[in-house]
Design a protein around this motif. Structure first.
Motif, PDB file in Angstrom:
ATOM      1  N   TYR A  44       0.939  -1.068   0.015  1.00  0.00           N
ATOM      2  CA  TYR A  44      -0.026  -0.031  -0.020  1.00  0.00           C
ATOM      3  C   TYR A  44       0.887   1.267  -0.043  1.00  0.00           C
ATOM      4  CZ  TYR A  44      -3.946  -2.896   0.893  1.00  0.00           C
ATOM      5  OH  TYR A  44      -4.866  -3.882   1.175  1.00  0.00           O
ATOM      6  N   HIS A  95      -2.362 -10.464   3.955  1.00  0.00           N
ATOM      7  CA  HIS A  95      -3.750 -10.398   3.778  1.00  0.00           C
ATOM      8  C   HIS A  95      -4.307 -11.369   4.861  1.00  0.00           C
ATOM      9  CE1 HIS A  95      -3.006 -10.785  -0.635  1.00  0.00           C
ATOM     10  NE2 HIS A  95      -2.886  -9.720  -0.433  1.00  0.00           N
ATOM     11  N   ASN A 151      -6.474  -8.385   6.834  1.00  0.00           N
ATOM     12  CA  ASN A 151      -7.245  -7.602   5.998  1.00  0.00           C
ATOM     13  C   ASN A 151      -8.686  -7.221   7.119  1.00  0.00           C
ATOM     14  OD1 ASN A 151      -6.383  -7.696   3.652  1.00  0.00           O
ATOM     15  ND2 ASN A 151      -7.367  -9.278   3.020  1.00  0.00           N
ATOM     16  N   THR A 152      -8.887  -8.013   8.068  1.00  0.00           N
ATOM     17  CA  THR A 152     -10.051  -7.474   8.972  1.00  0.00           C
ATOM     18  C   THR A 152      -9.692  -6.276   9.662  1.00  0.00           C
ATOM     19  OG1 THR A 152     -10.952  -9.768   9.220  1.00  0.00           O
ATOM     20  CG2 THR A 152     -11.495  -8.101  10.886  1.00  0.00           C
ATOM     21  N   LEU A 199      -7.310  -4.235   8.496  1.00  0.00           N
ATOM     22  CA  LEU A 199      -7.288  -3.163   7.723  1.00  0.00           C
ATOM     23  C   LEU A 199      -8.576  -2.291   7.432  1.00  0.00           C
ATOM     24  CD1 LEU A 199      -5.630  -1.722   5.129  1.00  0.00           C
ATOM     25  CD2 LEU A 199      -6.343  -3.740   3.778  1.00  0.00           C
ATOM     26  N   GLN A 200      -9.559  -3.388   7.157  1.00  0.00           N
ATOM     27  CA  GLN A 200     -10.745  -2.850   6.887  1.00  0.00           C
ATOM     28  C   GLN A 200     -11.428  -2.028   7.921  1.00  0.00           C
ATOM     29  OE1 GLN A 200     -12.180  -3.080   3.709  1.00  0.00           O
ATOM     30  NE2 GLN A 200     -10.483  -3.888   3.283  1.00  0.00           N
ATOM     31  N   LYS A 201     -11.089  -2.343   9.508  1.00  0.00           N
ATOM     32  CA  LYS A 201     -11.636  -1.549  10.235  1.00  0.00           C
ATOM     33  C   LYS A 201     -10.778  -0.101  10.321  1.00  0.00           C
ATOM     34  CE  LYS A 201     -12.677  -5.246  13.626  1.00  0.00           C
ATOM     35  NZ  LYS A 201     -12.395  -6.081  15.034  1.00  0.00           N
ATOM     36  N   LEU A 208      -9.549   1.323   7.767  1.00  0.00           N
ATOM     37  CA  LEU A 208      -9.843   2.036   6.653  1.00  0.00           C
ATOM     38  C   LEU A 208     -11.456   2.655   6.852  1.00  0.00           C
ATOM     39  CD1 LEU A 208      -9.192  -0.219   3.793  1.00  0.00           C
ATOM     40  CD2 LEU A 208      -7.888   2.027   4.321  1.00  0.00           C
ATOM     41  N   HIS A 209     -12.320   1.866   7.604  1.00  0.00           N
ATOM     42  CA  HIS A 209     -13.800   2.462   7.796  1.00  0.00           C
ATOM     43  C   HIS A 209     -13.564   3.371   8.859  1.00  0.00           C
ATOM     44  CE1 HIS A 209     -17.819   2.395   8.376  1.00  0.00           C
ATOM     45  NE2 HIS A 209     -17.669   2.105   9.636  1.00  0.00           N
TER      46      HIS A 209
END
Length: 137
Positions: free
Chosen positions: A100, A118, A121-122, A124-126, A128-129
């Motif tokens: 990234y 990877h 990813n969970t 990462l998504q938290k 980002l959100h």
């Protein structure tokens, strides 16, 4: 830009093959810190940054089991770039990580590079959100 191993002008000409690369724009310091905390390798880049001064390069060398004796003939100024290249080549084709490019809020030429597995990813998504960030290819 120093030795950023993405295929941008002025960067290393060694191809990264199948290593996924993505960008995130408008990243503030708090979001960057959170993203770097889940990365296997991170470092800051930009015209005012010293190459690999703000990084976890040596931790990544241990994590990826890089043999430092292979770099005995590399000059001190090129040593961190050679290590970075070796780490990125090691994960290329394994489909285990994404690289990234985090662009610092308000700039185009300053930010951070994060190699995120990877398996995180969970997290990462938290992040980002929470920071309302968008990922682009």
């Amino acid at each position: 830009m120093h030795g950023l191993n993405l295929q941008f002008p002025g960067d290393s000409n060694r191809p990264l093959g199948t290593l996924q690369r993505k960008s995130i724009a408008h990243v503030d310091a708090q979001a960057a810190q959170a993203l770097c905390s889940i990365a296997d390798l991170y470092y800051a880049f930009g015209p005012k940054e010293m190459p690999f001064q703000n990084s976890n390069l040596m931790s990544a060398v241990r994590l990826f089991d890089i043999d430092l004796t292979a770099f005995l003939q590399v000059s001190a100024s090129q040593f961190p770039f050679a290590l970075e290249s070796e780490i990125l080549q090691k994960v290329t084709g394994s489909y285990t990580h994404t690289l990234y490019l985090l662009r610092k809020q308000g700039t185009l030429d300053t930010g951070w590079v994060c190699l995120i597995p990877h398996t995180r990813n969970t997290a990462l998504q938290k992040i980002l959100h929470k920071h309302n960030l968008l990922v682009t290819d």
